[in-house]
Design a protein around this motif. Structure first.
Motif, PDB file in Angstrom:
ATOM      1  N   GLN A 174       0.811  -1.215   0.000  1.00 15.14           N
ATOM      2  CA  GLN A 174       0.000   0.000   0.000  1.00 15.14           C
ATOM      3  C   GLN A 174       0.846   1.268   0.000  1.00 15.14           C
ATOM      4  O   GLN A 174       1.890   1.336   0.653  1.00 15.14           O
ATOM      5  CB  GLN A 174      -0.930   0.011   1.219  1.00 15.14           C
ATOM      6  N   THR A 175       0.372   2.277  -0.720  1.00 21.07           N
ATOM      7  CA  THR A 175       0.967   3.603  -0.622  1.00 21.07           C
ATOM      8  C   THR A 175       0.458   4.273   0.648  1.00 21.07           C
ATOM      9  O   THR A 175      -0.519   3.829   1.264  1.00 21.07           O
ATOM     10  CB  THR A 175       0.578   4.474  -1.829  1.00 21.07           C
TER      11      THR A 175
ATOM     12  N   TYR B 148      -3.192   5.486   0.181  1.00 26.11           N
ATOM     13  CA  TYR B 148      -4.143   4.374   0.149  1.00 26.11           C
ATOM     14  C   TYR B 148      -4.333   3.808   1.560  1.00 26.11           C
ATOM     15  O   TYR B 148      -5.460   3.536   1.990  1.00 26.11           O
ATOM     16  CB  TYR B 148      -3.612   3.300  -0.796  1.00 26.11           C
TER      17      TYR B 148
ATOM     18  N   GLN C  83       6.556  -2.377   5.744  1.00 28.94           N
ATOM     19  CA  GLN C  83       7.053  -2.554   4.381  1.00 28.94           C
ATOM     20  C   GLN C  83       8.574  -2.550   4.294  1.00 28.94           C
ATOM     21  O   GLN C  83       9.140  -2.910   3.252  1.00 28.94           O
ATOM     22  CB  GLN C  83       6.467  -1.461   3.482  1.00 28.94           C
TER      23      GLN C  83
ATOM     24  N   GLU D  59      -2.483   6.157  -8.248  1.00 29.39           N
ATOM     25  CA  GLU D  59      -1.131   6.113  -7.697  1.00 29.39           C
ATOM     26  C   GLU D  59      -0.828   4.734  -7.122  1.00 29.39           C
ATOM     27  O   GLU D  59       0.281   4.199  -7.296  1.00 29.39           O
ATOM     28  CB  GLU D  59      -0.991   7.175  -6.604  1.00 29.39           C
ATOM     29  N   GLN D  60      -1.819   4.141  -6.454  1.00 26.34           N
ATOM     30  CA  GLN D  60      -1.627   2.832  -5.839  1.00 26.34           C
ATOM     31  C   GLN D  60      -1.347   1.753  -6.888  1.00 26.34           C
ATOM     32  O   GLN D  60      -0.428   0.941  -6.739  1.00 26.34           O
ATOM     33  CB  GLN D  60      -2.862   2.455  -5.021  1.00 26.34           C
TER      34      GLN D  60
ATOM     35  N   ARG E 247      -0.223   2.111  -9.929  1.00 25.49           N
ATOM     36  CA  ARG E 247       1.080   2.343 -10.567  1.00 25.49           C
ATOM     37  C   ARG E 247       2.222   1.898  -9.649  1.00 25.49           C
ATOM     38  O   ARG E 247       3.256   1.404 -10.117  1.00 25.49           O
ATOM     39  CB  ARG E 247       1.216   3.820 -10.950  1.00 25.49           C
ATOM     40  N   HIS E 248       2.036   2.067  -8.357  1.00 26.34           N
ATOM     41  CA  HIS E 248       3.049   1.633  -7.388  1.00 26.34           C
ATOM     42  C   HIS E 248       3.217   0.117  -7.433  1.00 26.34           C
ATOM     43  O   HIS E 248       4.356  -0.391  -7.446  1.00 26.34           O
ATOM     44  CB  HIS E 248       2.631   2.084  -5.991  1.00 26.34           C
TER      45      HIS E 248
ATOM     46  N   GLU F 109       4.964  -0.870 -10.635  1.00 27.61           N
ATOM     47  CA  GLU F 109       6.384  -0.517 -10.595  1.00 27.61           C
ATOM     48  C   GLU F 109       7.183  -1.537  -9.785  1.00 27.61           C
ATOM     49  O   GLU F 109       8.280  -1.952 -10.190  1.00 27.61           O
ATOM     50  CB  GLU F 109       6.554   0.877  -9.998  1.00 27.61           C
ATOM     51  N   MET F 110       6.655  -1.950  -8.638  1.00 25.16           N
ATOM     52  CA  MET F 110       7.353  -2.932  -7.819  1.00 25.16           C
ATOM     53  C   MET F 110       7.489  -4.264  -8.556  1.00 25.16           C
ATOM     54  O   MET F 110       8.507  -4.950  -8.457  1.00 25.16           O
ATOM     55  CB  MET F 110       6.624  -3.140  -6.493  1.00 25.16           C
TER      56      MET F 110
ATOM     57  N   THR G 188      -3.972  10.906 -13.282  1.00 27.33           N
ATOM     58  CA  THR G 188      -2.680  11.143 -12.622  1.00 27.33           C
ATOM     59  C   THR G 188      -2.746  12.453 -11.875  1.00 27.33           C
ATOM     60  O   THR G 188      -3.147  13.471 -12.457  1.00 27.33           O
ATOM     61  CB  THR G 188      -1.546  11.180 -13.658  1.00 27.33           C
TER      62      THR G 188
END
Length: 276
Positions: free
Chosen positions: A116-117, A120, A148, A180-181, A183-184, A187-188, A275
């Motif tokens: 989670q961001t 979020y 995390q 954003e969540q 995309r995070h 990305e990971m 975005t």
């Protein structure tokens, strides 16, 4: 052997609990295995408490007091040792995450906490603790982000997450937070820090797991499963139930899209949200 670890009993309440358990067990002339038989667990499990590896548990402490004739000694020590910044039902699972070799999660509704961001996590906490003040909310958010850190170290566990497609479609916190969540997570996955699969709606009817599940394996300990629903969670350690959960997770993983095929779906879902 966990019980062979020498503890300084004054370093923490948990260490004191472990040292006292070993002292009173030996005074009673019992091995770890013999004590385990009397409190319905394995000798190795007793060793984990004595080594201060496992967090003391209220019910187990009550059984230990009964067998060792220690009044409420272990029950009182248990209350001292159970301090945690996480919800009580989740505290044991958090500590196990830190030692896990692999963590396999199934998320039916929400992005798993380890992915989670901050925004979020804050949105979820505000939703579940609607009457909590800002300080309490931020405390839970910080605790979740602290968890995390296990993904950043050289000994980080292999994290494999299967996300039901519902997770991608529920705009927790609003479109900007959700975009954003996603995309995070993507990305990971691209950085090869985690493995992610999406279980699409079309395949979801072929498998069944009743709610969120996290299967954890370890180098020197038996695997465990943590399950969670609305308002609470449960740590499952009984071997037969753990094996059943592992089989269910394997079926979900088999029905889901491959990691390579899941990334485009994550990307397209993220594009549906603006975005910031």
């Amino acid at each position: 052997m966990p019980g062979a670890k020498e503890l300084d009993p004054y370093t923490s309440p948990r260490s004191f609990y472990g040292a006292e358990l070993r002292r009173l067990r030996e005074a009673a002339g019992l091995s770890q295995e013999q004590l385990g038989e009397r409190v319905f667990c394995s000798g190795a499990y007793i060793g984990l408490f004595e080594a201060a590896t496992r967090r003391p548990q209220a019910e187990m402490s009550k059984l230990l007091d009964g067998v060792l004739g220690s009044g409420e000694h272990f029950q009182r020590l248990c209350r001292l040792a159970q301090g945690s910044k996480h919800a009580a039902y989740f505290a044991d699972a958090v500590e196990l995450e830190q030692r896990a070799r692999t963590i396999s999660e199934y998320a039916p509704m929400l992005v798993p906490g380890l992915l989670q961001t901050e925004a979020y996590a804050r949105a979820i906490t505000r939703s579940t603790l609607a009457l909590a003040d800002a300080e309490e909310v931020e405390g839970y958010v910080r605790a979740r982000l602290d968890r995390q850190r296990i993904l950043d170290g050289p000994t980080r566990p292999l994290l494999w997450a299967v996300l039901h497609e519902t997770v991608l479609r529920v705009p927790m916190g609003g479109p900007a937070v959700m975009g954003e969540q996603l995309r995070h997570v993507a990305e990971m996955a691209r950085e090869r820090r985690i493995l992610v699969q999406v279980l699409p709606f079309a395949a979801a009817a072929d498998v069944f797991i009743n709610g969120m599940a996290s299967v954890m394996t370890f180098r020197d300990e038996a695997p465990v499963v943590y399950t969670e629903g609305a308002g609470g969670g449960q740590l499952v350690e009984e071997r037969a139930l753990v094996e059943q959960s592992q089989r269910s997770y394997d079926l979900v993983r088999a029905a889901a899209l491959s990691p390579a095929a899941s990334l485009p779906l994550l990307d397209s879902a993220a594009e549906e949200y603006p975005t910031p």
